[in-house]
Design an enzyme around this catalytic site. Structure first.
Site, PDB file in Angstrom:
ATOM      1  N   TYR A 151      -0.200  -2.149  17.934  1.00 25.24           N
ATOM      2  CA  TYR A 151      -1.080  -1.769  19.048  1.00 25.24           C
ATOM      3  C   TYR A 151      -0.488  -2.205  20.388  1.00 25.24           C
ATOM      4  CZ  TYR A 151      -4.403  -1.006  15.257  1.00 25.24           C
ATOM      5  OH  TYR A 151      -5.005  -0.566  14.113  1.00 25.24           O
TER       6      TYR A 151
HETATM    7  C1  LIG Z   1      -1.096  -1.836  10.477  1.00 26.55           C
HETATM    8  C2  LIG Z   1      -0.369  -0.799   9.635  1.00 26.55           C
HETATM    9  C3  LIG Z   1      -1.179   0.488   9.611  1.00 26.55           C
HETATM   10  C4  LIG Z   1       1.001  -0.526  10.272  1.00 26.55           C
HETATM   11  O1  LIG Z   1       1.696   0.404   9.447  1.00 26.55           O
HETATM   12  P1  LIG Z   1       3.239   0.194   9.103  1.00 26.55           P
HETATM   13  O2  LIG Z   1       3.729   1.453   8.499  1.00 26.55           O
HETATM   14  O3  LIG Z   1       3.407  -1.050   8.337  1.00 26.55           O
HETATM   15  O4  LIG Z   1       3.796  -0.012  10.586  1.00 26.55           O
HETATM   16  P2  LIG Z   1       5.217   0.399  11.151  1.00 26.55           P
HETATM   17  O5  LIG Z   1       6.201   0.476  10.032  1.00 26.55           O
HETATM   18  O6  LIG Z   1       5.049   1.573  11.986  1.00 26.55           O
HETATM   19  O7  LIG Z   1       5.545  -0.819  12.030  1.00 26.55           O
HETATM   20  C5  LIG Z   1       5.921  -1.993  11.353  1.00 26.55           C
HETATM   21  C6  LIG Z   1       7.347  -2.335  11.639  1.00 26.55           C
HETATM   22  O8  LIG Z   1       8.279  -1.324  11.315  1.00 26.55           O
HETATM   23  C7  LIG Z   1       9.197  -1.158  12.424  1.00 26.55           C
HETATM   24  N1  LIG Z   1       9.563   0.261  12.546  1.00 26.55           N
HETATM   25  C8  LIG Z   1       9.046   1.148  13.385  1.00 26.55           C
HETATM   26  N2  LIG Z   1       9.636   2.336  13.220  1.00 26.55           N
HETATM   27  C9  LIG Z   1      10.514   2.190  12.236  1.00 26.55           C
HETATM   28  C10 LIG Z   1      11.392   3.069  11.586  1.00 26.55           C
HETATM   29  N3  LIG Z   1      11.494   4.361  11.932  1.00 26.55           N
HETATM   30  N4  LIG Z   1      12.118   2.580  10.570  1.00 26.55           N
HETATM   31  C11 LIG Z   1      12.028   1.287  10.221  1.00 26.55           C
HETATM   32  N5  LIG Z   1      11.185   0.414  10.805  1.00 26.55           N
HETATM   33  C12 LIG Z   1      10.445   0.866  11.794  1.00 26.55           C
HETATM   34  C13 LIG Z   1       8.435  -1.567  13.609  1.00 26.55           C
HETATM   35  O9  LIG Z   1       9.305  -2.070  14.611  1.00 26.55           O
HETATM   36  C14 LIG Z   1       7.522  -2.623  13.084  1.00 26.55           C
HETATM   37  O10 LIG Z   1       8.101  -3.888  13.152  1.00 26.55           O
HETATM   38  P3  LIG Z   1       7.191  -5.135  13.418  1.00 26.55           P
HETATM   39  O11 LIG Z   1       6.022  -5.075  12.430  1.00 26.55           O
HETATM   40  O12 LIG Z   1       8.102  -6.268  13.142  1.00 26.55           O
HETATM   41  O13 LIG Z   1       6.738  -5.029  14.821  1.00 26.55           O
HETATM   42  C15 LIG Z   1      -0.119  -1.301   8.187  1.00 26.55           C
HETATM   43  O14 LIG Z   1       0.740  -2.417   8.239  1.00 26.55           O
HETATM   44  C16 LIG Z   1      -1.380  -1.635   7.437  1.00 26.55           C
HETATM   45  O15 LIG Z   1      -1.972  -0.753   6.810  1.00 26.55           O
HETATM   46  N6  LIG Z   1      -1.781  -2.919   7.474  1.00 26.55           N
HETATM   47  C17 LIG Z   1      -2.924  -3.406   6.745  1.00 26.55           C
HETATM   48  C18 LIG Z   1      -4.188  -2.773   7.207  1.00 26.55           C
HETATM   49  C19 LIG Z   1      -4.433  -2.978   8.680  1.00 26.55           C
HETATM   50  O16 LIG Z   1      -4.276  -4.080   9.201  1.00 26.55           O
HETATM   51  N7  LIG Z   1      -4.843  -1.901   9.338  1.00 26.55           N
HETATM   52  C20 LIG Z   1      -5.223  -1.946  10.711  1.00 26.55           C
HETATM   53  C21 LIG Z   1      -6.614  -2.454  10.775  1.00 26.55           C
HETATM   54  S1  LIG Z   1      -7.134  -2.703  12.417  1.00 26.55           S
END
Ligand SMILES: CC(C)(COP(=O)(O)OP(=O)(O)OC[C@H]1O[C@@H](n2cnc3c(N)ncnc32)[C@H](O)[C@@H]1OP(=O)(O)O)[C@@H](O)C(=O)NCCC(=O)NCCS
Length: 182
Positions: A151
């Site tokens: 976020y």
């Molecule tokens: C929050 C959530 C939706 C994020 O989804 P995600 O797919 O894990 O997130 P992203 O992969 O986009 O981002 C995570 C990391 O990947 C990295 N990333 C982004 N694009 C990327 C890419 N193309 N390739 C590799 N890594 C990448 C980001 O830099 C990020 O690093 P950081 O976490 O160290 O900052 C997920 O982790 C989740 O479901 N969490 C549990 C539930 C939750 O908390 N939901 C929100 C409730 S408010």
């Protein structure tokens, strides 16, 4: 793996609600009756005609993640709670024409590859209104969760901090940013 991120209509969400709840349970670590109770609100959310959704699907059609939101307004529980916590100026700034991101989740096995970011970008592009708002549990600064980092990376600012919603003991942050998202 061949993965695609697609827009989902309310009908898509309704049709695959069991999988949506399964992904939510895995992402949030909720199971059994606790999961069903927490996901109870999904049933009414996905019947709203103004719901905008995104889904991440494998080439075999397996659901890896999803997100959805809708325009907020008076009379809606979350909107009214946030409204009650804001000053008049805060209400004008954030709640004049808000789009609420209600859920955003990726299965743990698929996290960390940019899917959450792509889902959020997809949702923000579909969002209507002048601001987008959401809530997320507070976590200590040094243990910022993936959700928090995501976020902040998308430019979400503090709307309310350490806010207690009725029925939940955990403090939440309400975050927001301006629309349009380009
Ligand atoms: C929050 C959530 C939706 C994020 O989804 P995600 O797919 O894990 O997130 P992203 O992969 O986009 O981002 C995570 C990391 O990947 C990295 N990333 C982004 N694009 C990327 C890419 N193309 N390739 C590799 N890594 C990448 C980001 O830099 C990020 O690093 P950081 O976490 O160290 O900052 C997920 O982790 C989740 O479901 N969490 C549990 C539930 C939750 O908390 N939901 C929100 C409730 S408010």
């Amino acid at each position: 793996m061949n993965i695609r991120i697609v827009a989902w209509t309310p009908e898509d969400l309704q049709r695959r609600l069991d999988e949506v709840i399964e992904v939510y349970g895995e992402a949030m670590g909720h199971h059994g009756n606790d999961l069903q109770a927490r996901a109870g609100r999904f049933h009414s959310h996905v019947r709203r005609p103004d719901v905008r959704g995104v889904a991440t699907l494998t080439s075999e059609g397996r659901l890896l993640g999803f997100g959805y939101g809708y325009p907020g307004g008076p009379g809606q529980w979350w909107h009214d709670q946030v409204n009650s916590g804001l000053t008049e100026e805060g209400r004008r700034r954030w709640l004049a024409k808000p789009f609420e991101v209600v859920e955003l989740h990726v299965r743990p096995t698929a996290q960390g590859h940019g899917l959450g970011a792509q889902q959020l970008a997809g949702l923000l592009r579909m969002a209507t209104g002048s601001t987008v708002v959401l809530s997320t549990p507070e976590v200590p600064e040094e243990q910022r969760s993936r959700a928090w980092r995501l976020y902040r990376r998308f430019g979400f600012e503090d709307v309310l901090r350490h806010f207690i919603f009725p029925g939940d003991l955990r403090p939440f942050a309400v975050l927001g940013r301006d629309l349009p998202y380009t």
